[in-house]
Design a protein around this motif. Structure first.
Motif, PDB file in Angstrom:
ATOM      1  N   UNK A 179       0.850  -1.378  -0.043  1.00 34.90           N
ATOM      2  CA  UNK A 179       0.196  -0.076  -0.004  1.00 34.90           C
ATOM      3  C   UNK A 179       0.758   1.391   0.065  1.00 34.90           C
ATOM      4  N   UNK A 180       1.918   1.263   0.837  1.00 36.33           N
ATOM      5  CA  UNK A 180       2.865   2.365   0.736  1.00 36.33           C
ATOM      6  C   UNK A 180       3.563   2.530  -0.181  1.00 36.33           C
ATOM      7  N   UNK A 181       3.910   1.355  -1.039  1.00 33.91           N
ATOM      8  CA  UNK A 181       5.068   1.490  -2.419  1.00 33.91           C
ATOM      9  C   UNK A 181       3.956   1.893  -3.562  1.00 33.91           C
ATOM     10  N   UNK A 182       3.050   3.066  -3.552  1.00 35.36           N
ATOM     11  CA  UNK A 182       2.395   3.357  -4.674  1.00 35.36           C
ATOM     12  C   UNK A 182       3.203   3.872  -5.678  1.00 35.36           C
ATOM     13  N   UNK A 241       5.344  13.705   5.337  1.00 37.88           N
ATOM     14  CA  UNK A 241       5.790  14.116   4.025  1.00 37.88           C
ATOM     15  C   UNK A 241       5.877  13.447   3.033  1.00 37.88           C
ATOM     16  N   UNK A 242       5.783  12.082   3.391  1.00 37.39           N
ATOM     17  CA  UNK A 242       5.941  11.027   2.365  1.00 37.39           C
ATOM     18  C   UNK A 242       7.051  10.308   2.432  1.00 37.39           C
ATOM     19  N   UNK A 243       7.806  10.153   3.422  1.00 44.43           N
ATOM     20  CA  UNK A 243       9.158   9.367   3.421  1.00 44.43           C
ATOM     21  C   UNK A 243       8.931   8.091   2.718  1.00 44.43           C
ATOM     22  N   UNK A 244       8.008   7.402   3.779  1.00 46.27           N
ATOM     23  CA  UNK A 244       7.793   5.990   3.683  1.00 46.27           C
ATOM     24  C   UNK A 244       7.409   5.526   2.051  1.00 46.27           C
ATOM     25  N   UNK A 245       6.483   6.399   1.620  1.00 42.06           N
ATOM     26  CA  UNK A 245       5.895   6.015   0.250  1.00 42.06           C
ATOM     27  C   UNK A 245       7.027   6.338  -0.684  1.00 42.06           C
ATOM     28  N   UNK A 246       7.926   7.416  -0.779  1.00 41.18           N
ATOM     29  CA  UNK A 246       8.971   7.402  -1.694  1.00 41.18           C
ATOM     30  C   UNK A 246      10.019   6.221  -1.483  1.00 41.18           C
ATOM     31  N   UNK A 247      10.347   5.932  -0.480  1.00 43.13           N
ATOM     32  CA  UNK A 247      11.425   4.906  -0.195  1.00 43.13           C
ATOM     33  C   UNK A 247      10.676   3.631  -0.468  1.00 43.13           C
ATOM     34  N   UNK A 248       9.601   3.210  -0.355  1.00 37.31           N
ATOM     35  CA  UNK A 248       8.915   2.068  -0.837  1.00 37.31           C
ATOM     36  C   UNK A 248       8.866   2.004  -2.457  1.00 37.31           C
ATOM     37  N   UNK A 249       8.544   3.031  -3.129  1.00 36.63           N
ATOM     38  CA  UNK A 249       8.524   3.085  -4.503  1.00 36.63           C
ATOM     39  C   UNK A 249       9.837   2.896  -4.918  1.00 36.63           C
ATOM     40  N   UNK A 250      10.632   3.645  -4.570  1.00 39.87           N
ATOM     41  CA  UNK A 250      11.912   3.592  -5.311  1.00 39.87           C
ATOM     42  C   UNK A 250      12.603   2.235  -5.046  1.00 39.87           C
ATOM     43  N   UNK A 251      12.694   1.992  -3.871  1.00 42.59           N
ATOM     44  CA  UNK A 251      13.223   0.641  -3.278  1.00 42.59           C
ATOM     45  C   UNK A 251      12.852  -0.506  -4.253  1.00 42.59           C
TER      46      UNK A 251
END
Length: 645
Positions: A18-21, A52-62
């Motif tokens: 869900x976070x890695x959108x 600010x969206x740290x987890x979302x960005x990290x999950x997507x890029x990772x």
């Protein structure tokens, strides 16, 4: 501690997925930079304020990386009291079992290459994460570690990507996407689009706050939402986010509050009364006491800045003292805590007192000839001073303190083009203060100055209330300053002889380097301008007297007036070439001084008159005019006596 395991570059169902959108509106530059950092370095930490969206960005890029395996561990709750708890969680995410927390076994089970260890939201286990990451990087050379946290781990080989809130355009785009998902057919054009922009400014571009706000459009109109959010925003909530602490803005900010020690929480609450930027000394004055030693405040501010509750306005390691600004959501949350602690009134009183001290300091700097420093101080503190004065006009208990602040900043209103603002404050505050007090006398004098340009009769009425009290009190400075304003009124009414007499009286009466108001050199320069209309030779001598005074060297304003007067006299006597030379040279000299808007206007008007070949008329650069003709008039009861001096 909840953990999830993502294998083969794609996540299994659950919060990780869900976070890695891929919906990273406005995050393309940060996404590319994070991808590059992960390629080039073994340890990368994404930091930023809550929501600010740290987890979302990290999950997507990772998830886009070349990893054979991603081990995703999400920290919630405080595990610092359980030795080995984080290592056990990593091992459980790696194997899917519930093993013991043996570090050697964890190292053996980690593949030598192709593994990304994603430690998400490690703030509750910050110290444990530092130790574990350091040991793992040393034991497994091929391991890559990606961390999200409100602050960096502080390890030597760490690379940090600080994620900032969205700028205006991407913020509006994200809000509109979420709004259309919440309300079918939602469109924002014209006034509605401007309301959306107001919402984004109020929420400071924080993605979580924007998404929660967009969901509220199912229950209220966009204009109503914008108005409410400009007052308070911690009430925002929604049912969409998977994490409980992301379901309301209050819970999100409260997660940072829970990580703070008691003293930091107290400082957080007390500092929430600041609307604008503030420095360490101001915070020490307002936040010290009641369980917090003032000398501890600077280190506590640094701690709050480290977890992104405060934002440095300038480099904390620079030559100038650090300044901070509290984020909007943190300020609203802190205000709630301050009210709950019963300290709100005390904090507001201290804030008003400190604003008066700033005005006093600026006034003394100006009087001492340090005019540039005085202007720099007011400019730096302007946002906070404005907030305090706007609040004080609605609080009669703070009216005297606020009036002292306004009078202390007399030069800001008169010399630097803020006449209408200062006049409005005086209009509201003077009826709330004792008329016979010294600050009341000075306040009416200043109000008369700021009114003289558009309503001479109202200015005379204000002076009529102040003059008898100044005479009875033996206040020569006030008497002289009243004469100066009378000269301005006479000059405005085309009575140069009367104006010259009043200015001469002011120059004789006001002492050198007065505590407030214009110096004798200013009155002499104004006298020269008035005399130029009927006695040019006397005007030239008066201007030279002004320039010859010892105190004029540190008085940029008086120097400007005297040089303008000399150029104007040259023009009146037909020496246009010399007048142009003087005026242009004076304008060039102003480039290195703080802006003197009326001075620039007067000099440019004189140059324009000379170049057009028209007879010169005085543009005295000290007679401020309100910007609009719709400004409110002073009440009649504030004064009706005509000064007869």
């Amino acid at each position: 501690m909840n953990v999830w395991k993502c294998v083969g570059g794609s996540a299994t169902p659950g919060p990780c997925a869900a976070g890695a959108t891929d919906d990273l509106v406005g995050r393309a530059p940060e996404s590319a930079r994070l991808e590059r950092l992960l390629t080039e370095h073994r340890l990368v930490t994404v930091t930023g304020r809550a929501g600010v969206g740290k987890s979302r960005l990290a999950a997507t890029v990772g998830a886009r990386g070349p990893w054979r395996q991603i081990v995703h561990v999400h920290g919630q709750g405080d595990c610092s009291g359980a030795p080995g708890a984080l290592a056990k969680a990593v091992r459980r995410a790696l194997t899917g079992q519930h093993p013991r927390s043996d570090f050697a076994d964890l190292v053996r089970e980690l593949p030598a290459t192709g593994v990304l260890l994603f430690l998400d939201d490690v703030d509750p286990v910050q110290r444990t994460a530092m130790g574990l990451v350091q040991r793992l990087l040393a034991a497994v050379p091929g391991l890559r570690v990606l961390v999200t946290s409100r602050q960096a781990l502080g390890l030597g080989e760490e690379r940090v990507l600080r994620l900032l809130p969205l700028t205006a355009g991407p913020g509006v785009e994200l809000f509109l996407r979420r709004a259309r998902a919440a309300v079918d057919g939602f469109r924002a054009e014209g006034a509605d689009l401007r309301a959306v922009e107001r919402i984004c400014r109020s929420l400071e571009g924080v993605p979580l706050a924007l998404e929660l706000a967009a969901e509220q459009l199912a229950f209220q109109q966009v204009h109503d939402l914008a108005a409410v959010l400009e007052v308070h925003q911690c009430w925002l909530h929604g049912e969409g986010p998977a994490l409980r602490r992301h379901r309301s803005l209050r819970a999100t900010v409260g997660a940072s509050y829970a990580l703070c020690e008691r003293e930091a929480r107290i400082v957080w609450g007390r500092a929430s009364v600041f609307t604008g930027a503030f420095n360490e000394s101001t915070a020490s004055f307002l936040c010290g006491g009641g369980g917090v030693a003032p000398q501890r405040v600077p280190s506590l501010l640094a701690r709050l800045a480290a977890i992104n509750v405060l934002e440095p306005v300038r480099d904390p390691g620079g030559l100038r003292p650090p300044r901070y600004r509290m984020t909007r959501a943190a300020r609203d949350f802190g205000a709630e805590r301050l009210r709950a602690a019963g300290e709100c009134e005390t904090a507001l009183e201290r804030r008003a007192t400190h604003s008066r001290q700033i005005a006093d300091t600026a006034r003394h700097l100006w009087a001492a000839g340090l005019q540039r420093q005085a202007v720099a101080l007011v400019h730096e503190e302007r946002e906070e001073l404005t907030a305090v004065l706007n609040q004080a006009v609605h609080r009669p208990d703070q009216s005297v303190t606020a009036l002292e602040t306004v009078v202390g900043l007399w030069f800001w209103w008169v010399v630097y083009g803020h006449a209408e603002e200062g006049r409005d404050y005086l209009l509201r505050l003077l009826p709330l203060c004792p008329a016979d007090s010294p600050v009341g006398v000075r306040g009416r004098w200043l109000a008369a100055w700021l009114t003289a340009g558009r309503d001479p009769q109202a200015a005379r009425a204000l002076l009529g209330r102040s003059w008898p009290q100044a005479v009875l009190a033996g206040d020569d400075t006030a008497v002289g300053h009243i004469a100066h304003v009378q000269g301005l009124i006479a000059l405005h009414e085309n009575d140069p002889r009367g104006a010259a007499e009043h200015f001469a009286e002011s120059a004789r009466t006001v002492p050198s380097r007065p505590e407030y108001g214009p110096s004798p050199a200013v009155s002499l320069a104004a006298q020269a301008v008035a005399q130029a209309a009927f006695a040019p030779s006397a005007a030239r001598r008066t201007a030279r007297r002004a320039l010859a005074r010892p105190d004029v060297r540190d008085d940029d304003w008086a120097t400007l007036l005297a040089r303008y007067a000399t150029a104007y006299v040259d023009h009146r006597q037909g020496r246009d070439a010399r007048a142009l030379h003087r005026a242009r040279r004076t304008l060039a000299a102003l480039d290195g001084t703080p802006a003197l808007p009326h001075g620039h206007e007067a000099l440019r008007a004189l140059i324009a008159d000379i170049e057009a070949g028209v007879p010169g008329r005085p543009h005295l650069p000290q007679l401020p005019r309100p910007r609009t003709a719709s400004a409110r008039a002073f009440p009649a009861e504030m004064g009706s006596t005509v000064v007869t001096s």
